[in-house]
Enzyme design. Structure first.
Site, PDB file in Angstrom:
ATOM      1  CD1 TRP A 157      -1.976  -2.265   1.895  1.00 54.90           C
ATOM      2  CD2 TRP A 157      -2.871  -1.416   0.026  1.00 54.90           C
ATOM      3  NE1 TRP A 157      -2.930  -3.157   1.440  1.00 54.90           N
ATOM      4  CE2 TRP A 157      -3.486  -2.652   0.300  1.00 54.90           C
ATOM      5  CE3 TRP A 157      -3.274  -0.701  -1.108  1.00 54.90           C
ATOM      6  CZ2 TRP A 157      -4.490  -3.193  -0.519  1.00 54.90           C
ATOM      7  CZ3 TRP A 157      -4.270  -1.231  -1.921  1.00 54.90           C
ATOM      8  CH2 TRP A 157      -4.858  -2.462  -1.623  1.00 54.90           C
TER       9      TRP A 157
ATOM     10  CG  ASP B  20      -2.987   3.960   4.425  1.00 58.93           C
ATOM     11  OD1 ASP B  20      -3.947   3.763   5.197  1.00 58.93           O
ATOM     12  OD2 ASP B  20      -2.818   3.306   3.370  1.00 58.93           O
TER      13      ASP B  20
ATOM     14  CE  LYS C 240      -8.060  -2.015   4.921  1.00 60.43           C
ATOM     15  NZ  LYS C 240      -8.208  -3.291   4.236  1.00 60.43           N
TER      16      LYS C 240
HETATM   17  C1  LIG Z   1      -3.155   0.001   4.571  1.00 61.30           C
HETATM   18  C2  LIG Z   1      -4.077   0.096   3.410  1.00 61.30           C
HETATM   19  N1  LIG Z   1      -4.062   1.189   2.654  1.00 61.30           N
HETATM   20  C3  LIG Z   1      -4.872   1.319   1.577  1.00 61.30           C
HETATM   21  C4  LIG Z   1      -5.743   0.330   1.217  1.00 61.30           C
HETATM   22  C5  LIG Z   1      -6.611   0.529   0.016  1.00 61.30           C
HETATM   23  O1  LIG Z   1      -7.865   0.947   0.486  1.00 61.30           O
HETATM   24  P1  LIG Z   1      -9.113   1.161  -0.455  1.00 61.30           P
HETATM   25  O2  LIG Z   1      -9.524  -0.167  -0.951  1.00 61.30           O
HETATM   26  O3  LIG Z   1     -10.138   1.773   0.467  1.00 61.30           O
HETATM   27  O4  LIG Z   1      -8.730   2.086  -1.536  1.00 61.30           O
HETATM   28  C6  LIG Z   1      -5.809  -0.821   1.998  1.00 61.30           C
HETATM   29  C7  LIG Z   1      -6.795  -1.855   1.622  1.00 61.30           C
HETATM   30  O5  LIG Z   1      -6.804  -2.948   2.010  1.00 61.30           O
HETATM   31  C8  LIG Z   1      -4.957  -0.943   3.112  1.00 61.30           C
HETATM   32  O6  LIG Z   1      -4.973  -2.041   3.870  1.00 61.30           O
HETATM   33 MG   LIG Z   2       0.725  -3.930   3.167  1.00 64.78          MG
END
Ligand SMILES: Cc1ncc(COP(=O)(O)O)c(C=O)c1O
Ligand SMILES: [Mg+2]
Ligand SMILES: Cc1ncc(COP(=O)(O)O)c(C=O)c1O
Ligand SMILES: [Mg+2]
Ligand SMILES: [Mg+2]
Ligand SMILES: [Mg+2]
Lengths: 360, 360
Positions: free
Chosen positions: A101, A171, A195
């Site tokens: 991510w 994030d 989550k």
């Molecule tokens: C740490 C993290 N950041 C970003 C995301 C992406 O999120 P989204 O699907 O809401 O765009 C996720 C999704 O699992 C995640 O775990």
């Molecule tokens: Mg990861």
């Protein structure tokens, strides 16, 4: 009705009390004669829902007045673009790459400017958090970016990086509200709700006021400019109203549980049950450096892909769902967010123990 | 539980059967042991939910194979930017301005290129649809844009503009699925779900395949590029899953009602009840040129602001909610979307009749 233990990484388990209350209010929200799904976002009852949600979140986290709380759409993935579009005045930003991510966020930032990798744990499949106490932070960096809890790899920053005075952007999708935090250490903290907080379709961004300006990159869509929603208290356009309503219920539930300190204690205990078992097990092992283990996402393997698959299938049959690791890493992963009861982790450990005995 | 008649322009009334079914499935979706809110978007049950939703929508509308259906986030307001970012190859686009939403879309397009107004009804407070049979369409226009049903002003394009061969882009937020449409007349048709289809937080864009490309404007966020979601069948990132699930139920409900032809007939009958009353009334009058009246949003006034306010308050007390006109125009507005039962319109007309007698 038989509920399973749902170890999904997201969308993920929600408190049963929250779901039951939502079901009971579905056709008539507290005498309004309508569902929250049917309510004008400019109506008084919805106004109260979103204001209370924000107030409860502020109280839970202890958000100071100079931080704004925005309820947004588009998922964390959309914030990957919003962050540089709103912050990259010098067109330079430093990224710490600790997983998939962070890497996606980094790639998105490269569309907009000179995004630099100042640390990474990719050399060991993101199984640890790099030492970030003395990094080469770019003198002209607009911000330093981290993914604080790495959902896929199961690592967590237990110490925030030394950003050498630059604003930290984090994030926190998969560790949101799992423990107390000091917001003043962040310029921006954001995460998808799906989550630890509520349903998919809501992103919450907590942003220090001075970072919310009209001075955004040319071509920034009105909807991605944080100031648009800040000026309108998240009601510039129709918000994801039902999702915000569920988030609000989760905030109340967290307060009833004793707030973030109580959640931290409970989360530590739950995680310890699982990590202690993994450490003692001869069949299973965790994949993450101990010091960097996440309290929320616990990846583990047997070392044998067939056995992993058998484990996931048998666990499912026993009512322990979604234990398969992320498609990019394999093995198993147990996500044990706030709403996962201790009994769920106990059931998982008991099942692992039984499985181990049957396969030794 | 007492349900009111909810004339909100959006978020708006949903079929009671849909809400009741959602409530009954809240803690355990069809034996899965979890809520749809808790389900991984990569899980089999959610895969079926989104695939069935798309299939039912395709069947209802008759969407040909060369059109893609995308379930997106960010509201119609975000598509205001996505449209030029994805389509403005020549950086020229023609807009027909028939209300506040067309104007907002136009302003957003100006960020990205030379957006031109080729027709407008602003001269008479957007109370009519301009003649669009022979407009000065720009030879190099990338598309011609309309807001097909003007939620605030209560007008509707009953004839589509002659675009002289250019692709038509239409915001159908407030008339989505209210009557049969010929998708092949459009390059892009999109709308927020929160009026005729489901909860806020879902936007549906139906796009001719050749308009979905990598050739987007520089700086387009990955999430705003249609191709991102088209390639991933709307699962590039976590979708607004619960909202899509409710949309899917509404599609099934529409099929059960007899599809779009049946809805059109019913909507025409409902609207006629109200318009005929307005035309005969000495107290109330509609504000829109008859030929351009919307079947969905019916604005009306008494001509006296105090009387309007009294009407809205007394109607509310009688269980007829959200009849206040948009803050930008005043007076009253009854939104009578697909899910508003005929009985609701009958109750409104009866109440107006009583009010008129009391005030004459
Ligand atoms: C740490 C993290 N950041 C970003 C995301 C992406 O999120 P989204 O699907 O809401 O765009 C996720 C999704 O699992 C995640 O775990
Ligand atoms: Mg990861
Ligand atoms: C025709 C039309 N277009 C666009 C919008 C804006 O939609 P959203 O709030 O989903 O951005 C609305 C909202 O009422 C509308 O009626
Ligand atoms: Mg071990
Ligand atoms: Mg309008
Ligand atoms: Mg009249």
């Amino acid at each position: 009705m038989a509920r399973v233990y749902n170890f999904s990484a997201g969308p993920a388990v929600l408190p049963e009390e929250v779901l039951a209350e939502a079901a009971s209010e579905m056709l008539d929200y507290r005498g309004s004669g309508m569902s929250v799904m049917e309510m004008s976002h400019r109506s008084k009852p919805f106004g109260e829902i979103i204001e209370n949600a924000e107030a409860d979140l502020r109280e839970l986290v202890g958000i100071p007045e100079n931080y704004r709380v925005l309820f947004l759409q588009g998922g964390a993935s959309q914030q990957f673009a919003a962050v540089p579009m709103n912050l990259m005045r010098n067109r330079v930003a430093d990224y710490i790459i600790t997983g998939a991510w962070a890497k996606k966020a980094f790639k998105e930032a490269k569309i907009y400017g000179d995004a630099r990798v100042i640390a990474s744990s990719e050399d060991e499949t993101f199984s640890y958090i790099p030492d970030c106490s003395d990094l080469d932070v770019s003198p002209d960096a607009d911000y330093v970016y981290i993914c604080e809890n790495n959902t896929i790899y199961g690592t967590k920053f237990h110490t925030l990086p030394n950003t050498k005075g630059k604003d930290l952007v984090a994030d926190v999708s998969s560790c949101f509200l799992s423990e107390p935090v000091d917001i003043t250490k962040y310029g921006v903290m954001y995460g998808g709700a799906q989550k630890n907080i509520g349903p998919a379709g809501v992103v919450i961004s907590i942003i220090r006021e001075d970072l919310i300006t009209d001075d955004v990159l040319e071509g920034t869509p009105t909807m991605l400019k944080w100031k648009t929603q800040a000026d309108a208290n998240s009601l510039y356009n129709t918000p994801p109203a039902y999702g915000i309503y569920i988030c609000g219920k989760v905030f109340k539930w967290l307060k009833d549980q004793g707030g973030l300190e109580a959640m931290q204690k409970r989360n530590q205990e739950k995680a310890a049950l699982l990590y202690d078992f993994l450490d003692a097990s001869k069949l299973f092992r965790g994949t993450v450096r101990k010091a960097d283990r996440s309290l929320m996402n616990v990846p583990f393997v047997t070392g044998d892909a067939d056995l992993d698959a058998a484990f996931v299938a048998e666990a499912k049959a026993a009512g322990l769902e979604n234990l398969k690791g992320h498609r990019s890493v394999g093995g198993m992963r147990a996500s044990i967010y706030n709403a996962m009861p201790r009994a769920g982790v106990e059931a998982l450990v008991a099942f692992m123990d039984k499985f181990e005995q049957a396969h030794s």
